[in-house]
Write a protein that holds these residues in place. Structure first.
Motif, short mmCIF file in Angstrom:
data_model
loop_
_atom_site.label_atom_id
_atom_site.label_comp_id
_atom_site.label_asym_id
_atom_site.label_seq_id
_atom_site.Cartn_x
_atom_site.Cartn_y
_atom_site.Cartn_z
N PRO A 72 0.79 -1.27 -0.06
CA PRO A 72 0.01 0.02 0.01
C PRO A 72 0.91 1.30 -0.04
N TRP A 73 2.05 1.22 0.51
CA TRP A 73 2.88 2.49 0.44
C TRP A 73 3.07 2.77 -1.05
N LEU A 74 3.26 2.15 -1.94
CA LEU A 74 3.44 2.42 -3.34
C LEU A 74 2.32 3.18 -3.99
N PHE A 82 -2.23 9.92 3.85
CA PHE A 82 -1.83 8.75 3.24
C PHE A 82 -0.49 8.74 2.79
N PRO A 83 0.17 9.90 1.95
CA PRO A 83 1.52 9.52 1.36
C PRO A 83 2.39 9.99 2.55
N SER A 89 5.59 4.49 7.30
CA SER A 89 5.44 2.91 7.66
C SER A 89 6.65 2.29 6.79
N HIS A 90 6.83 2.70 5.57
CA HIS A 90 7.82 1.70 4.90
C HIS A 90 9.13 1.80 5.41
N ALA A 91 9.68 3.20 5.88
CA ALA A 91 10.94 3.45 6.61
C ALA A 91 10.97 2.42 7.86
N LEU A 92 10.02 2.70 8.44
CA LEU A 92 10.00 1.76 10.09
C LEU A 92 10.05 0.32 9.84
N GLY A 363 -3.56 -1.10 6.26
CA GLY A 363 -2.47 -1.96 5.94
C GLY A 363 -1.17 -1.23 5.99
N LEU A 364 -1.02 0.07 6.16
CA LEU A 364 0.04 0.74 6.20
C LEU A 364 0.64 0.52 7.77
N PHE A 365 -0.18 -0.09 8.57
CA PHE A 365 0.12 -0.11 10.17
C PHE A 365 0.25 -1.56 10.32
#
Length: 410
Positions: A72-74, A82-83, A89-92, A363-365
Motif C-alpha cells: 500500500p505504500w506504493l 496517506f502519502p 510506515s515503509h521506513a519503519l 495496511g500501512l500499519f
C-alpha cells in the motif's frame, strides 16, 4: 544499501530498542486510523477528519484494492495523510535478510509428504541458523511430524521433537526411524506446567511458526533453563489465552498501547497470493456477509455490527436469499417483510470494494505492528542476557510471516 545478505542492516543491540521506540510512537499516535475495522463500520471514525481521502478510497474498484494490498505504500496520488503515513510506515518496516549459508543437499526422502511451500520455508529457515557454537541437541518446538528438526540434524547431533497431537508424534517417530536418525518424538502440551521439564540447557530450541502463546512459552522456558541459543519465526500473535496482549519486555510494558485480539489479528490480514477460485470464494463470502450486515441493521434498527459465525463453504452454494434468511435464523432474527434482495446483494458487492480500499489505510500499519510485536520478543530476550538478531529468513511471497529471531546467550 548493504549487499544482500549483509548483517549490517539486521536489527541488533541498541537498534532493537531504537526501532521499537519509533514504532511505538507511530502506532500510538495513529491508532484511531488502524484500530477500527472497515468491515464492521458503515462509516469509519476517521473519515470525518480526512473526508477527501475517504472519498478517494471509496470510489476505487475492488481490482484497485487487490493490486495494492501487498504494497500500500506504493499507492500514488492518494490524498493526505496517506502519502506521509506510507513513507513513515515503509521506513519503519525496513528489515534486512538474515545472512544465509549454503545447506548440504537434503536427501529426497526428507521432503517426502511435506507440502512444497512448507518445505521451502523449512529450507529458508534452516539456512539462516548461524550460531557461534555448533548445536549438539536440537529441540523442535511444536514440531508436528518433525520435518524441520530432521532437516537440521547432522552428524554427532541429537533431536527431540515436542508435539501435542499424538497422531503427529507417532507419524514423526516412524519417519525418523525410517531415516535411522537419532530423534525422539514426545507428546507434550507445551503450555502445561510440566513442559518446563522437557527443555534443558544443552538444547537449541527452534520454532517455525508456532502460534501466539506457544512461541512465547518457548522463550520463557528456554531463557529460564539457560539454553545458550534459540531461533524463532513467530506467527499468529492473536492466538493467546488472555483477552488482551500481555507485553513481555520493559519497553512494551511502559507503552501506552493496549492491544485487543482484533488488533493482534491485523498482521495476519496480509496473505500470500491465492488462486482464482479461492479468491472468488473469498470475495463472494465477504460480499454476502456485508449484505447480511446491512440487512441485520435494518431488522434490528441498529447501526451496530452483529458478529456472525464462520460458515461452511457449502453455504455459498445457496441462493443469496436463502443464505441471508438462513443466517438470520441462525442469529434469531426475523426477516418479515420483503427486502429488495437484488439491491441488497448489489450493495454487498459495492461495500466489498469500499471495505477493501479503506483497509489500505490499516495496511500501512500491518507490518509496523508485527515488527512492534516481534521487537517486544527480541527485547525480552535481550533482558535475559541474549544477543539477539532480528531479520527476515525468506521473501514475503513464500510467507508473510518471515521475521526471525536468532538469540545467543553471552
Amino acid at each position: 544499501m548493504p549487499a544482500k545478505g549483509a548483517d549490517s542492516s539486521v536489527l541488533t543491540g541498541e537498534a532493537l530498542l531504537a526501532r521499537f521506540t519509533a514504532l511505538d510512537a507511530f502506532l500510538t499516535t495513529h491508532q484511531a486510523l488502524w484500530k477500527p475495522r472497515p468491515f464492521t463500520h458503515l462509516q469509519l471514525p476517521w473519515e470525518g477528519s480526512y473526508p477527501e481521502l475517504a472519498q478517494w478510497l471509496r470510489q476505487r474498484s475492488l481490482e484497485d484494492a487487490e493490486n495494492d494490498h501487498h504494497q500500500p505504500w506504493l499507492i500514488e496520488h492518494a490524498p493526505a495523510p496517506f502519502p506521509e503515513l506510507a513513507a513513515i510506515s515503509h521506513a519503519l518496516s525496513a528489515v534486512e535478510e538474515l545472512p544465509g549459508k549454503g545447506l548440504e543437499a537434503a536427501t529426497h526422502r526428507l521432503s517426502v509428504d511435506v507440502p512444497g511451500r512448507k518445505w521451502q520455508q523449512i529450507e529458508a529457515f534452516a539456512s539462516r541458523l548461524h550460531f557461534v557454537a555448533k548445536p549438539t541437541h536440537w529441540l523442535d518446538w511444536c514440531a508436528g511430524k518433525g520435518h524441520l528438526g530432521r532437516r537440521l540434524l547432522h552428524d554427532e547431533q541429537q533431536l527431540t521433537c515436542l508435539e501435542y497431537d499424538p497422531a503427529l508424534v507417532a507419524s514423526g517417530q516412524q519417519l525418523s526411524q525410517r531415516h535411522r536418525l537419532p530423534a525422539t518424538h514426545l507428546q507434550q502440551d507445551v503450555l502445561a506446567p510440566e513442559a518446563a521439564q522437557a527443555i534443558r540447557p544443552e538444547h537449541t530450541p527452534v520454532a517455525l511458526h508456532a502460534c501466539g502463546d506457544l512461541h512465547v512459552r518457548l522463550m520463557q522456558l528456554a531463557s529460564a533453563a539457560g539454553c545458550t541459543q534459540l531461533a524463532i519465526a513467530p506467527c499468529c500473535y492473536n492466538r493467546i489465552r488472555a483477552e488482551r496482549y500481555q507485553p513481555l519486555s520493559d519497553a512494551a510494558k511502559a507503552s501506552a498501547l493496549q492491544l485487543t485480539l482484533d488488533d493482534l489479528s491485523l498482521p495476519l490480514t496480509e496473505t500470500v497470493t491465492a488462486g482464482a477460485r479461492i479468491r472468488r470464494q473469498r470475495d463472494q463470502s465477504m460480499a454476502r456477509r456485508l449484505s447480511f450486515d446491512l440487512l441485520q441493521r435494518q431488522i434490528r434498527g441498529s447501526d451496530d455490527y452483529l458478529p456472525t459465525p464462520s460458515l461452511p463453504s457449502a453455504w455459498l452454494e445457496k441462493s443469496f436469499i436463502r443464505y441471508c434468511t438462513d443466517l438470520a435464523v441462525l442469529k434469531d432474527l426475523s426477516t418479515v417483510g420483503s427486502p429488495d434482495w437484488s439491491a441488497l446483494e448489489a450493495a454487498g458487492h459495492q461495500r466489498l470494494a469500499e471495505v477493501r480500499n479503506l483497509e489500505l489505510v490499516r495496511g500501512l500499519f500491518r507490518r509496523p505492528l508485527e515488527l512492534w510485536l516481534v521487537l517486544d520478543r527480541a527485547l525480552f530476550l535481550s533482558q535475559k542476557n541474549y544477543h539477539v538478531r532480528l531479520g527476515t529468513f525468506c521473501e514475503t511471497p513464500l510467507t508473510p510471516r518471515n521475521l526471525m529471531l536468532l538469540a545467543e546467550r553471552y
